[in-house]
Design a protein around this motif. Sequence first.
Motif, PDB file in Angstrom:
ATOM      1  N   PHE A 166       1.014  -1.066   0.152  1.00 11.36           N
ATOM      2  CA  PHE A 166       0.014   0.022   0.164  1.00 11.36           C
ATOM      3  C   PHE A 166       0.887   1.281   0.083  1.00 11.36           C
ATOM      4  O   PHE A 166       0.372   2.424  -0.484  1.00 11.36           O
ATOM      5  CB  PHE A 166      -0.899  -0.144   1.093  1.00 11.36           C
ATOM      6  N   LEU A 167       2.191   1.126   0.528  1.00 12.75           N
ATOM      7  CA  LEU A 167       3.010   2.496   0.625  1.00 12.75           C
ATOM      8  C   LEU A 167       2.887   3.190  -0.960  1.00 12.75           C
ATOM      9  O   LEU A 167       2.909   4.468  -0.897  1.00 12.75           O
ATOM     10  CB  LEU A 167       4.337   2.249   1.002  1.00 12.75           C
ATOM     11  N   PRO A 168       3.090   2.606  -1.960  1.00 13.25           N
ATOM     12  CA  PRO A 168       3.333   3.283  -3.296  1.00 13.25           C
ATOM     13  C   PRO A 168       2.206   4.179  -3.746  1.00 13.25           C
ATOM     14  O   PRO A 168       1.943   5.186  -4.276  1.00 13.25           O
ATOM     15  CB  PRO A 168       3.390   2.062  -4.237  1.00 13.25           C
ATOM     16  N   ALA A 169       0.978   3.854  -2.848  1.00 15.83           N
ATOM     17  CA  ALA A 169      -0.384   4.516  -3.275  1.00 15.83           C
ATOM     18  C   ALA A 169      -0.554   5.707  -2.205  1.00 15.83           C
ATOM     19  O   ALA A 169      -1.646   6.399  -2.431  1.00 15.83           O
ATOM     20  CB  ALA A 169      -1.501   3.610  -3.426  1.00 15.83           C
ATOM     21  N   ALA A 170       0.223   5.861  -1.179  1.00 15.79           N
ATOM     22  CA  ALA A 170      -0.053   6.494  -0.088  1.00 15.79           C
ATOM     23  C   ALA A 170       0.301   8.127  -0.416  1.00 15.79           C
ATOM     24  O   ALA A 170       1.348   8.194  -1.117  1.00 15.79           O
ATOM     25  CB  ALA A 170       0.636   6.323   1.183  1.00 15.79           C
ATOM     26  N   ASP A 171      -0.612   9.086  -0.009  1.00  9.46           N
ATOM     27  CA  ASP A 171      -0.293  10.420   0.097  1.00  9.46           C
ATOM     28  C   ASP A 171       0.193  10.846   1.306  1.00  9.46           C
ATOM     29  O   ASP A 171       1.064  11.682   1.647  1.00  9.46           O
ATOM     30  CB  ASP A 171      -1.461  11.283  -0.371  1.00  9.46           C
ATOM     31  N   LYS A 172      -0.484  10.293   2.417  1.00  9.12           N
ATOM     32  CA  LYS A 172      -0.341  10.531   3.670  1.00  9.12           C
ATOM     33  C   LYS A 172      -0.317   9.249   4.721  1.00  9.12           C
ATOM     34  O   LYS A 172      -0.899   8.401   4.457  1.00  9.12           O
ATOM     35  CB  LYS A 172      -1.334  11.518   4.370  1.00  9.12           C
ATOM     36  N   ILE A 173       0.284   9.243   5.838  1.00  7.05           N
ATOM     37  CA  ILE A 173       0.697   8.075   6.666  1.00  7.05           C
ATOM     38  C   ILE A 173       0.413   8.460   8.229  1.00  7.05           C
ATOM     39  O   ILE A 173       1.251   9.422   8.587  1.00  7.05           O
ATOM     40  CB  ILE A 173       1.934   7.396   6.435  1.00  7.05           C
ATOM     41  N   ILE A 174      -0.472   7.951   8.927  1.00  7.47           N
ATOM     42  CA  ILE A 174      -0.625   8.534  10.353  1.00  7.47           C
ATOM     43  C   ILE A 174      -0.134   6.902  10.995  1.00  7.47           C
ATOM     44  O   ILE A 174      -0.468   6.015  10.879  1.00  7.47           O
ATOM     45  CB  ILE A 174      -2.006   8.424  10.640  1.00  7.47           C
ATOM     46  N   PHE A 175       1.055   7.363  11.635  1.00  6.25           N
ATOM     47  CA  PHE A 175       1.605   6.194  12.680  1.00  6.25           C
ATOM     48  C   PHE A 175       1.413   6.420  13.922  1.00  6.25           C
ATOM     49  O   PHE A 175       1.429   7.321  14.422  1.00  6.25           O
ATOM     50  CB  PHE A 175       3.120   6.137  12.564  1.00  6.25           C
TER      51      PHE A 175
END
Length: 339
Positions: A166-175
């Motif tokens: 899924f990372l290649p499609a991500a615009d933002k990440i909430i950890f």
Amino acid sequence: MSDFTPVEPASAPRLTPEAMSLSSPFTLPFFSKHLAFGAVFFVLFIAFRIYFAIPPKLKSRSKSSNTVLLVGPSASGKTALFARLLYGAAPQTHTSIKENEGLLKSRWAVEASEAKEEQSEKEELKDTEKDGIDASELVPIALRRPINIVDLPGHARLRTRLLAQFLPAADKIIFTVDAVAGLSGKGLRESAEHLHLLLTLLSILPPTGEPPKLLILLTKSDLLPTPRSSTTTSTNPHSQLIERAKTSLSRELDRRRASSTSGSTTNAAATLESLEPVVAGGGAAKGLPSEESEVWKDGEAFAFEGAFGWDKVEHEVEWAVAGVRSEKGVESVWDWLEL
């Protein structure tokens, strides 16, 4: 009497069957037709396989919407946050072994009133930390752009493959980090290990545009003991919590960095050996390793000298605090999502 001599009818021409040469199937007209048919079938087969190998979010993603990933260890509050953002409420959740996906079209906000607008900052802080949400006070406010939100399981046997998928499609990440149990002991080690993995994958993510923005969110702040009024006069309790998280995670990440440079990259491999296998669908996107052992070979998030520092991490990191069971507990998340 005259002699009669019968006339024999003319014999029909004798047909001689033509024998087909053994090499005729391989002559140019015949062979080229079959070769073209085979080539078309092969191309269609490859296109079919590629289509169904691409994650749904990669296929449905468009420029008119953003894709946000919820990432973090198990039991760090990802699914509760997912439900609160999507439905305006946070029901009781359990550990997920499959990703949850949804489309945010509206922001749930507390209905404004004159009485609340006249409250002081101290009273607003107290109201923010109250337990429970009155759904009747929440109203949907349309977002400027829809948001695809994906809640990824934090199980150790699933996280690497799902992140690579899924990372290649991500615009933002909430950890997400559990503010109650994730800043000390085993919880801190698990948070740092998962964050180390995420930062390393981000460091080897193929450059296809602007890298995804990263927010480290301290969850379950509504479950923390309410600070005394004397301690909140000079410093905001959320700021104190963020500073504590920065210090604790920095210390643990520095320990992991020291162990990686000494040759023992991580104890994750040993941890994985003791876990039962978990079945999940989907596959990793091309370009990122789907096995954790491969991640540490292909990249390293701590490619710098000296002690660990947040200013040395290649990826810019932002911080916020949230509590899904308080009335205004996710306002900071909404503000960051709409930036």
